[in-house]
Design an enzyme around this catalytic site. Structure first.
Site, PDB file in Angstrom:
ATOM      1  N   ARG A  91       0.840  -1.207   0.000  1.00  0.00           N
ATOM      2  CA  ARG A  91       0.000   0.000   0.000  1.00  0.00           C
ATOM      3  C   ARG A  91       0.869   1.248   0.000  1.00  0.00           C
ATOM      4  NH1 ARG A  91      -4.718  -0.084   4.319  1.00  0.00           N
ATOM      5  NH2 ARG A  91      -4.950   2.004   3.518  1.00  0.00           N
ATOM      6  N   ASP A 151     -19.192   5.540   3.182  1.00  0.00           N
ATOM      7  CA  ASP A 151     -19.358   4.589   4.294  1.00  0.00           C
ATOM      8  C   ASP A 151     -20.653   4.891   5.047  1.00  0.00           C
ATOM      9  OD1 ASP A 151     -16.151   3.837   4.355  1.00  0.00           O
ATOM     10  OD2 ASP A 151     -16.576   5.926   3.962  1.00  0.00           O
ATOM     11  N   ARG A 154     -23.607   3.652   3.064  1.00  0.00           N
ATOM     12  CA  ARG A 154     -23.756   2.188   3.220  1.00  0.00           C
ATOM     13  C   ARG A 154     -24.405   1.869   4.567  1.00  0.00           C
ATOM     14  NH1 ARG A 154     -17.688   1.308   0.819  1.00  0.00           N
ATOM     15  NH2 ARG A 154     -18.295   0.865  -1.319  1.00  0.00           N
ATOM     16  N   HIS A 178     -11.347   6.913   5.933  1.00  0.00           N
ATOM     17  CA  HIS A 178     -12.125   6.123   4.972  1.00  0.00           C
ATOM     18  C   HIS A 178     -11.290   4.859   4.767  1.00  0.00           C
ATOM     19  CE1 HIS A 178     -14.245   4.695   1.478  1.00  0.00           C
ATOM     20  NE2 HIS A 178     -13.195   4.852   0.709  1.00  0.00           N
TER      21      HIS A 178
HETATM   22  P1  NAD Z   1      -9.879   3.295 -12.812  1.00  0.00           P
HETATM   23  O1  NAD Z   1      -8.585   2.570 -12.994  1.00  0.00           O
HETATM   24  O2  NAD Z   1     -11.106   2.796 -13.494  1.00  0.00           O
HETATM   25  O3  NAD Z   1      -9.684   4.826 -13.253  1.00  0.00           O
HETATM   26  C1  NAD Z   1      -8.578   5.592 -12.925  1.00  0.00           C
HETATM   27  C2  NAD Z   1      -8.323   6.497 -14.084  1.00  0.00           C
HETATM   28  O4  NAD Z   1      -7.288   7.431 -13.716  1.00  0.00           O
HETATM   29  C3  NAD Z   1      -7.832   5.767 -15.345  1.00  0.00           C
HETATM   30  O5  NAD Z   1      -8.705   6.057 -16.434  1.00  0.00           O
HETATM   31  C4  NAD Z   1      -6.428   6.313 -15.570  1.00  0.00           C
HETATM   32  O6  NAD Z   1      -6.086   6.419 -16.941  1.00  0.00           O
HETATM   33  C5  NAD Z   1      -6.539   7.682 -14.907  1.00  0.00           C
HETATM   34  N1  NAD Z   1      -5.262   8.283 -14.548  1.00  0.00           N
HETATM   35  C6  NAD Z   1      -4.178   7.722 -13.969  1.00  0.00           C
HETATM   36  N2  NAD Z   1      -3.195   8.627 -13.843  1.00  0.00           N
HETATM   37  C7  NAD Z   1      -3.678   9.792 -14.329  1.00  0.00           C
HETATM   38  C8  NAD Z   1      -3.140  11.093 -14.481  1.00  0.00           C
HETATM   39  N3  NAD Z   1      -1.904  11.371 -14.100  1.00  0.00           N
HETATM   40  N4  NAD Z   1      -3.922  12.035 -15.032  1.00  0.00           N
HETATM   41  C9  NAD Z   1      -5.184  11.770 -15.451  1.00  0.00           C
HETATM   42  N5  NAD Z   1      -5.742  10.541 -15.346  1.00  0.00           N
HETATM   43  C10 NAD Z   1      -4.998   9.577 -14.802  1.00  0.00           C
HETATM   44  O7  NAD Z   1     -10.100   3.392 -11.231  1.00  0.00           O
HETATM   45  P2  NAD Z   1     -11.482   3.736 -10.504  1.00  0.00           P
HETATM   46  O8  NAD Z   1     -12.203   2.478 -10.180  1.00  0.00           O
HETATM   47  O9  NAD Z   1     -12.175   4.784 -11.276  1.00  0.00           O
HETATM   48  O10 NAD Z   1     -10.946   4.324  -9.112  1.00  0.00           O
HETATM   49  C11 NAD Z   1     -10.339   5.595  -9.074  1.00  0.00           C
HETATM   50  C12 NAD Z   1      -9.926   5.915  -7.647  1.00  0.00           C
HETATM   51  O11 NAD Z   1     -11.084   6.095  -6.832  1.00  0.00           O
HETATM   52  C13 NAD Z   1      -9.099   4.816  -6.977  1.00  0.00           C
HETATM   53  O12 NAD Z   1      -8.066   5.420  -6.224  1.00  0.00           O
HETATM   54  C14 NAD Z   1     -10.103   4.158  -6.063  1.00  0.00           C
HETATM   55  O13 NAD Z   1      -9.489   3.511  -4.958  1.00  0.00           O
HETATM   56  C15 NAD Z   1     -10.907   5.352  -5.621  1.00  0.00           C
HETATM   57  N6  NAD Z   1     -12.214   5.081  -5.008  1.00  0.00           N
HETATM   58  C16 NAD Z   1     -12.556   5.888  -3.962  1.00  0.00           C
HETATM   59  C17 NAD Z   1     -13.760   5.698  -3.299  1.00  0.00           C
HETATM   60  C18 NAD Z   1     -14.093   6.603  -2.146  1.00  0.00           C
HETATM   61  O14 NAD Z   1     -15.024   6.349  -1.370  1.00  0.00           O
HETATM   62  N7  NAD Z   1     -13.380   7.700  -1.968  1.00  0.00           N
HETATM   63  C19 NAD Z   1     -14.624   4.683  -3.722  1.00  0.00           C
HETATM   64  C20 NAD Z   1     -14.265   3.889  -4.802  1.00  0.00           C
HETATM   65  C21 NAD Z   1     -13.039   4.085  -5.440  1.00  0.00           C
END
Ligand code: NAD
Length: 324
Positions: A91, A151, A154, A178
Site C-alpha cells: 500500500r 461509508d 452504506r 475512509h
Molecule cells: P480506474 O482505474 O477505473 O480509473 C482511474 C483512471 O485514472 C484511469 O482512467 C487512468 O487512466 C486515470 N489516470 C491515472 N493517472 C492519471 C493522471 N496522471 N492524469 C489523469 N488521469 C490519470 O479506477 P477507478 O475504479 O475509477 O478508481 C479511481 C480511484 O477512486 C481509486 O483510487 C479508487 O481507490 C478510488 N475510489 C474511492 C472511493 C471513495 O469512497 N473515496 C470509492 C471507490 C473508489
C-alpha cells in the site's frame, strides 16, 4: 451579461470518474462537465457516450473531454485519477506512486490558474486530500475529500433495511479514516425523530446488538466484498460525489461527513479525516464537533494515529513540492 454556469472538471475518467459524470448528467447538477484522463482517447469516448444521453437529462449539460486549460474558470475539480495496486505491491508503494500523480495534477491546476474547489475521491482519500492541500497551498476549506460519505451511505442503507425504514430517515454516520479504522457514531444515531436506542427498545429484538455490530462490519468490509465480486466499486461513490457537488453548487449548507483538515477539532491537528461538516458554495463552511462517548473518542484517536503514521511517510515529498 453572460449567465453564471457551474463547471466541473473530472480528472481521471475511469469507473469512478465516469459514474460520477453519469450521475451528474442524470441529476442535472452542473451545466458543464469536462473529462480529463491521461488516456485521452478514453476521456473522449466516455464524453461522447455520456453526451448522447443528454437529451434524457432533466436539463441540458455540456459534456466533453478537455485539457488542464479548461480548469482555469472551473468551479470544481474532482480528482478520481489513480493507479491500481499491482500484485505484490505494498500500500505504501502505491501511495508513493499516487502522490506523484497528485503532484503532477495539482501542478497542472496551478499552472492553469485554477482557483475553485478541489474534491478528492482517489484512495487513500484522506492522505491524498492532505497531499493536495499541502501541494496546492489552497485554504483548507477549498480542498475536500469524499471522506466517509460513502461509508455513511452504506451504513444508512443497511440500517434502513434492518429497521425496515427509508434509508433517508436513518441519521447515522461513520467518521474517521475512509478505511479499516473508521468508526460508527452509535451514540448519536437516530431514526426519524427518535434516538436509535428508543427505536431498538420498541422493537424488542434480543439480538439487536449483534445485528448492529454485524451491520457495521459489513459497512467496513463493503469495498473488499464488492471488489472480490466485480473488481471495483464505483456507482455509489459516483452518487456520493454528486451529492457533495450539489451541496457546493446550490450553496446548500448541507452537513456531510467529508474529509476535512482538522486544526484542533476532536483533539487532532494537521490531518484530514472524515467528520461532519457544513458544505456550501465556498467549500467547508464549518466543521461540526459532535459529542462522542468514551469508546468512540478512543476509536477516533486510534484512527487518527493510523493516518498520522501515513502522513509522516509522505511528509517529505509533499513539503518538497510546496517549496518548489
Ligand atoms: P480506474 O482505474 O477505473 O480509473 C482511474 C483512471 O485514472 C484511469 O482512467 C487512468 O487512466 C486515470 N489516470 C491515472 N493517472 C492519471 C493522471 N496522471 N492524469 C489523469 N488521469 C490519470 O479506477 P477507478 O475504479 O475509477 O478508481 C479511481 C480511484 O477512486 C481509486 O483510487 C479508487 O481507490 C478510488 N475510489 C474511492 C472511493 C471513495 O469512497 N473515496 C470509492 C471507490 C473508489
Amino acid at each position: 451579461m453572460q449567465e453564471r454556469i457551474n463547471k466541473v472538471v473530472v480528472i481521471g475518467a475511469g469507473a469512478v470518474g465516469c459514474s460520477y459524470a453519469f450521475a451528474m448528467v442524470n441529476q442535472a447538477v452542473a451545466e458543464e462537465i469536462i473529462l480529463i484522463d491521461k488516456n485521452e482517447k478514453k476521456a473522449e469516448g466516455e464524453a461522447m457516450d455520456l453526451g448522447h444521453g443528454v437529451p434524457f437529462s432533466p436539463s441540458s449539460t455540456i459534456i466533453r473531454n478537455g485539457t488542464y486549460a479548461d480548469c482555469q474558470n472551473a468551479d470544481l475539480v474532482v480528482i478520481s485519477a489513480g493507479l491500481p495496486q499491482k500484485p505484490g505491491e505494498t500500500r505504501l508503494d502505491l501511495l508513493d506512486k499516487n502522490i506523484k500523480v497528485f503532484k503532477f495534477i495539482v501542478q497542472n491546476l496551478l499552472d492553469a490558474g485554477f482557483s475553485g474547489i478541489i474534491l478528492v475521491a482517489s484512495n487513500p482519500v484522506d492522505i491524498l486530500t492532505y497531499a493536495a492541500f499541502k501541494v496546492s497551498g489552497f485554504p483548507p476549506e477549498r480542498v475536500i475529500g469524499s471522506g466517509t460519505v460513502l461509508d455513511s451511505a452504506r451504513f444508512k442503507y443497511m440500517l434502513g433495511q434492518y429497521l425496515e425504514v427509508d434509508a433517508r430517515n436513518v441519521h447515522a454516520i461513520i467518521i474517521g479514516e475512509h478505511g479499516d479504522t473508521e468508526l460508527p457514531v452509535w451514540s448519536q444515531a437516530s431514526v426519524g425523530v427518535e434516538s436509535l436506542d428508543k427505536v431498538l427498545r420498541r422493537r424488542g429484538d434480543p439480538n439487536d446488538r449483534e445485528v448492529l455490530e454485524s451491520i457495521f462490519n459489513s459497512v467496513r468490509g463493503a469495498a473488499y466484498e464488492i471488489i472480490a465480486r466485480k473488481g471495483a466499486t464505483y456507482y455509489a461513490i459516483g452518487l456520493c460525489l454528486t451529492r457533495i457537488t450539489r451541496a457546493i453548487f446550490n450553496n446548500e449548507n448541507s452537513i456531510l461527513p467529508v474529509s476535512c483538515y482538522l486544526t484542533g477539532q476532536y483533539g487532532q491537528s494537521d490531518i484530514y479525516m472524515g467528520v461532519p461538516a457544513v458544505v456550501s458554495r465556498s467549500g467547508i463552511r464549518e466543521i461540526i464537533e459532535i459529542d462522542l462517548n468514551e469508546t468512540e473518542a478512543l476509536q477516533f484517536a486510534q484512527s487518527a494515529d493510523v493516518l498520522h503514521e501515513s502522513i509522516r511517510s509522505i511528509r517529505a515529498s509533499v513539503e518538497l513540492i510546496k517549496n518548489r
